[in-house]
Design a protein around this motif. Sequence first.
Motif, short mmCIF file in Angstrom:
data_model
loop_
_atom_site.label_atom_id
_atom_site.label_comp_id
_atom_site.label_asym_id
_atom_site.label_seq_id
_atom_site.Cartn_x
_atom_site.Cartn_y
_atom_site.Cartn_z
N UNK A 75 31.94 61.53 54.26
CA UNK A 75 31.66 60.17 54.73
C UNK A 75 32.63 59.14 54.17
N UNK A 76 33.28 59.45 53.05
CA UNK A 76 34.29 58.52 52.53
C UNK A 76 35.49 58.48 53.46
N UNK A 77 35.85 59.64 54.01
CA UNK A 77 36.95 59.69 54.98
C UNK A 77 36.53 59.00 56.28
N UNK A 78 35.28 59.19 56.69
CA UNK A 78 34.81 58.63 57.96
C UNK A 78 34.66 57.12 57.91
N UNK A 79 34.20 56.60 56.80
CA UNK A 79 33.95 55.16 56.71
C UNK A 79 35.27 54.40 56.86
N UNK A 80 35.31 53.40 57.73
CA UNK A 80 36.56 52.66 57.91
C UNK A 80 37.00 51.89 56.67
N UNK A 81 36.03 51.45 55.88
CA UNK A 81 36.33 50.71 54.65
C UNK A 81 35.58 51.33 53.48
N UNK A 82 36.30 51.53 52.39
CA UNK A 82 35.69 52.07 51.17
C UNK A 82 36.02 51.11 50.03
N UNK A 83 34.99 50.64 49.36
CA UNK A 83 35.17 49.73 48.23
C UNK A 83 34.93 50.48 46.93
N UNK A 84 35.80 50.25 45.95
CA UNK A 84 35.63 50.82 44.62
C UNK A 84 35.31 49.69 43.66
N UNK A 85 34.11 49.71 43.10
CA UNK A 85 33.66 48.68 42.18
C UNK A 85 33.99 49.10 40.75
N UNK A 86 34.70 48.24 40.04
CA UNK A 86 35.16 48.55 38.69
C UNK A 86 34.61 47.56 37.68
N UNK A 87 34.21 48.07 36.53
CA UNK A 87 33.95 47.20 35.38
C UNK A 87 35.31 46.81 34.84
N UNK A 88 35.55 45.50 34.74
CA UNK A 88 36.90 45.01 34.46
C UNK A 88 36.89 44.05 33.27
N UNK A 89 37.41 44.54 32.13
CA UNK A 89 37.57 43.70 30.95
C UNK A 89 39.04 43.37 30.70
N UNK A 90 39.88 43.67 31.67
CA UNK A 90 41.30 43.36 31.55
C UNK A 90 41.52 41.86 31.46
N UNK A 91 40.79 41.10 32.25
CA UNK A 91 40.94 39.64 32.21
C UNK A 91 40.39 39.07 30.91
N UNK A 92 39.33 39.70 30.37
CA UNK A 92 38.82 39.25 29.08
C UNK A 92 39.86 39.47 27.99
N UNK A 93 40.58 40.60 28.08
CA UNK A 93 41.67 40.85 27.13
C UNK A 93 42.77 39.81 27.28
N UNK A 94 43.10 39.46 28.53
CA UNK A 94 44.11 38.42 28.77
C UNK A 94 43.67 37.08 28.18
N UNK A 95 42.37 36.76 28.35
CA UNK A 95 41.85 35.51 27.79
C UNK A 95 41.98 35.50 26.27
N UNK A 96 41.69 36.66 25.65
CA UNK A 96 41.82 36.77 24.20
C UNK A 96 43.28 36.58 23.77
N UNK A 97 44.21 37.18 24.52
CA UNK A 97 45.63 37.03 24.19
C UNK A 97 46.09 35.58 24.35
N UNK A 98 45.63 34.93 25.42
CA UNK A 98 46.01 33.53 25.66
C UNK A 98 45.54 32.64 24.52
N UNK A 99 44.32 32.91 24.04
CA UNK A 99 43.75 32.10 22.95
C UNK A 99 44.13 32.62 21.57
N UNK A 100 44.88 33.74 21.55
CA UNK A 100 45.35 34.33 20.29
C UNK A 100 44.19 34.67 19.36
N UNK A 101 43.17 35.35 19.92
CA UNK A 101 42.03 35.80 19.12
C UNK A 101 41.85 37.29 19.34
#
Length: 253
Positions: free
Chosen positions: A69-95
């Motif tokens: 059904x993944x092949x059949x479905x016209x659209x497949x969404x992959x939901x990710x837990x994303x802490x990459x932006x939190x890491x970027x925020x930490x780097x920006x604030x130098x913490x």
Amino acid sequence: MNEVIKTLTSHRSFRKFEEKQIENEHLNAILSAAQAAPTWIHGQQVSVIVVQNKERKQKLATFCGNQEHIKQAPTFLVFCADFNRAKMASDIENVPFEAIHDADILLVGATDVGIALSNAIAASESLGLGVVPIGGIRRQPLEVIELLQLPQYVIPIAGLCIGYGINDPGLNPRLPKETFVHKEEYNNNQEKYIQSYNEVFKEHQLIKSNGQNNTTWTNRISSFYKGMHYNNNYKDVPQMLKQQGFNCKDLLE
């Protein structure tokens, strides 16, 4: 019953879809609904990868346990837990970014993904589309990460097939509400409800399979959780977590 509740209580999982792509307007509305979901500390710890390319869907279907059904479905969404932006925020604030080492971070990420996924499901179904969530995205997570080029601190949690569903599977019966709703404190006296539900579930399976399947709910669930099936199919999750920067040091103390 209002239309929102009617949509939420009418969910069914479609595993066959028309060969017709969903409209961009609908997809954008679904993604907007998912992004509007609440998140821990408004950290917005979720990213969604939209996959419509046939070859990429084919690979993802293979990684998820050869789910057609993944092949059949016209659209497949992959939901990710994303802490990459939190890491970027930490780097920006130098913490320092020390919280990533806590086990609770995994609960935060999985919960935020679950809420966003639920919004996406409700939005899709309100537009007359069929869906089926895919937990098998974690069967070969290292390959999924490579295919989708997920950076460190981002992990795939669940997928979602979306399209114009065909062969309506109907509603699956739920456990008695007494097993779901607990007043003031947890009520562990549930076996009688589960036993009665076994009969309801078995009858539903017989009808659904034209008499070919009389599995009870407890048989199905215990077979999945007994160890071998689960361990064999999701064996790379610990390695995936470590590779992506989630080492849960607090569990080792």
